[in-house]
Design a protein around this motif. Structure first.
Motif, short mmCIF file in Angstrom:
data_model
loop_
_atom_site.label_atom_id
_atom_site.label_comp_id
_atom_site.label_asym_id
_atom_site.label_seq_id
_atom_site.Cartn_x
_atom_site.Cartn_y
_atom_site.Cartn_z
N LYS A 138 0.82 -1.21 0.00
CA LYS A 138 0.00 0.00 0.00
C LYS A 138 0.86 1.26 0.00
N ARG A 139 1.87 1.31 0.86
CA ARG A 139 2.71 2.50 0.95
C ARG A 139 3.52 2.73 -0.32
N LEU A 140 3.99 1.63 -0.94
CA LEU A 140 4.79 1.77 -2.15
C LEU A 140 3.94 1.89 -3.41
N GLY A 141 2.66 1.56 -3.30
CA GLY A 141 1.79 1.60 -4.47
C GLY A 141 2.07 0.48 -5.44
N VAL A 142 2.38 -0.72 -4.91
CA VAL A 142 2.68 -1.88 -5.75
C VAL A 142 1.75 -3.04 -5.34
N THR A 143 1.80 -4.10 -6.11
CA THR A 143 0.99 -5.27 -5.78
C THR A 143 1.60 -5.99 -4.58
N LYS A 144 0.77 -6.81 -3.91
CA LYS A 144 1.28 -7.60 -2.78
C LYS A 144 2.38 -8.55 -3.26
N HIS A 145 2.20 -9.10 -4.44
CA HIS A 145 3.20 -10.02 -4.99
C HIS A 145 4.54 -9.30 -5.16
N ARG A 146 4.50 -8.11 -5.74
CA ARG A 146 5.73 -7.33 -5.94
C ARG A 146 6.35 -6.95 -4.59
N ALA A 147 5.51 -6.57 -3.64
CA ALA A 147 6.01 -6.21 -2.32
C ALA A 147 6.69 -7.39 -1.66
N GLU A 148 6.08 -8.56 -1.75
CA GLU A 148 6.62 -9.75 -1.08
C GLU A 148 7.89 -10.26 -1.73
N PHE A 149 7.89 -10.33 -3.05
CA PHE A 149 8.99 -10.99 -3.73
C PHE A 149 10.09 -10.06 -4.23
N PHE A 150 9.89 -8.76 -4.16
CA PHE A 150 10.95 -7.83 -4.56
C PHE A 150 11.27 -6.86 -3.43
N TRP A 151 10.29 -6.10 -2.98
CA TRP A 151 10.55 -5.02 -2.05
C TRP A 151 10.86 -5.47 -0.63
N MET A 152 10.30 -6.59 -0.19
CA MET A 152 10.58 -7.05 1.18
C MET A 152 12.06 -7.36 1.37
N GLY A 153 12.68 -7.95 0.39
CA GLY A 153 14.11 -8.22 0.47
C GLY A 153 14.93 -6.94 0.52
N LYS A 154 14.49 -5.93 -0.22
CA LYS A 154 15.19 -4.64 -0.22
C LYS A 154 15.03 -3.97 1.15
N LEU A 155 13.83 -4.09 1.72
CA LEU A 155 13.59 -3.52 3.05
C LEU A 155 14.47 -4.20 4.09
N ARG A 156 14.58 -5.51 4.03
CA ARG A 156 15.44 -6.23 4.98
C ARG A 156 16.89 -5.79 4.84
N LEU A 157 17.32 -5.56 3.62
CA LEU A 157 18.69 -5.07 3.39
C LEU A 157 18.90 -3.73 4.09
N LEU A 158 17.94 -2.81 3.92
CA LEU A 158 18.07 -1.50 4.56
C LEU A 158 18.01 -1.62 6.08
N LEU A 159 17.14 -2.49 6.59
CA LEU A 159 17.05 -2.68 8.05
C LEU A 159 18.33 -3.27 8.62
N SER A 160 19.00 -4.12 7.85
CA SER A 160 20.23 -4.73 8.34
C SER A 160 21.31 -3.67 8.59
N ARG A 161 21.26 -2.62 7.82
CA ARG A 161 22.21 -1.53 8.02
C ARG A 161 21.99 -0.86 9.37
N TYR A 162 20.73 -0.69 9.75
CA TYR A 162 20.43 -0.08 11.05
C TYR A 162 20.85 -0.98 12.20
N ILE A 163 20.76 -2.28 12.01
CA ILE A 163 21.24 -3.21 13.03
C ILE A 163 22.74 -3.02 13.24
N GLU A 164 23.47 -2.85 12.15
CA GLU A 164 24.91 -2.59 12.24
C GLU A 164 25.16 -1.27 12.98
#
Length: 183
Positions: A138-164
């Motif tokens: 909803k926030r990105l304006g994409v389909t759930k499929h696109r969010a799950e299989f493309f954007w979720m991985g990108k989000l995890r990558l960005l979150l991993s930086r904050y963990i560091e």
């Protein structure tokens, strides 16, 4: 770490135990410890732990530029209506989730249910499941499929930086407490 960083917020009190034969940790000492960290990490620490909203805009801009650079370096393929604003929203989602992580809706972040034992939903962590695929879509304006299989991985990558970053902040403050108080 929260207690030490809170010293930088207005109206804070002394750390418990200070003044009992131990040197007091001052806000200046906390700031000096953080000064050794990269500027973005400092701003993240001030935003997350001291609730210093004055750094949010600068930090948001910086992490957006980092997100764009990561997307370029890794060759992220934007589709349809996705563009730089999508990357901006994604970097905002990651920063928001890291600074204010979701809490478990069953135990309300306590990790226990009615003081009877660990929460079965979050396994006692108090943390929620994180941002949902539906909310990302909803926030990105994409389909759930696109969010799950493309954007979720990108989000995890960005979150991993904050963990560091949190690890770096903890390391800087650990040195402060072990070197300055009671040592």
């Amino acid at each position: 770490m929260h207690e030490i960083m809170a010293m930088l917020a207005p109206g804070t009190v002394k750390l418990e135990g200070a003044g009992q034969g131990q040197r007091e940790i001052t806000p200046q000492m906390v700031t000096a410890s953080l000064h050794k960290l990269p500027h973005d990490v400092q701003n993240y620490a001030f935003l997350k732990y001291s609730l210093d909203m004055t750094v949010k805009g600068v930090l948001s801009d910086s992490v957006y530029l980092d997100t764009v650079n990561i997307a370029r370096e890794e060759g992220w393929e934007l589709k349809g209506e996705e563009d730089a604003s999508t990357l901006s929203i994604l970097s905002d989602i990651a920063l928001e989730e890291s600074v204010n992580p979701s809490i478990c809706s069953v135990c309300n972040g306590a990790g226990m249910v009615n003081n009877k034992g660990s929460c079965g939903i979050c396994n006692g962590t108090g943390r929620g499941t994180g941002i949902s695929i539906r909310k990302i879509a909803k926030r990105l304006g994409v389909t759930k499929h696109r969010a799950e299989f493309f954007w979720m991985g990108k989000l995890r990558l960005l979150l991993s930086r904050y963990i560091e970053w949190e690890h770096d902040i903890g390391s800087a403050l650990k040195g402060l407490t072990s070197d300055s108080v009671g040592g």
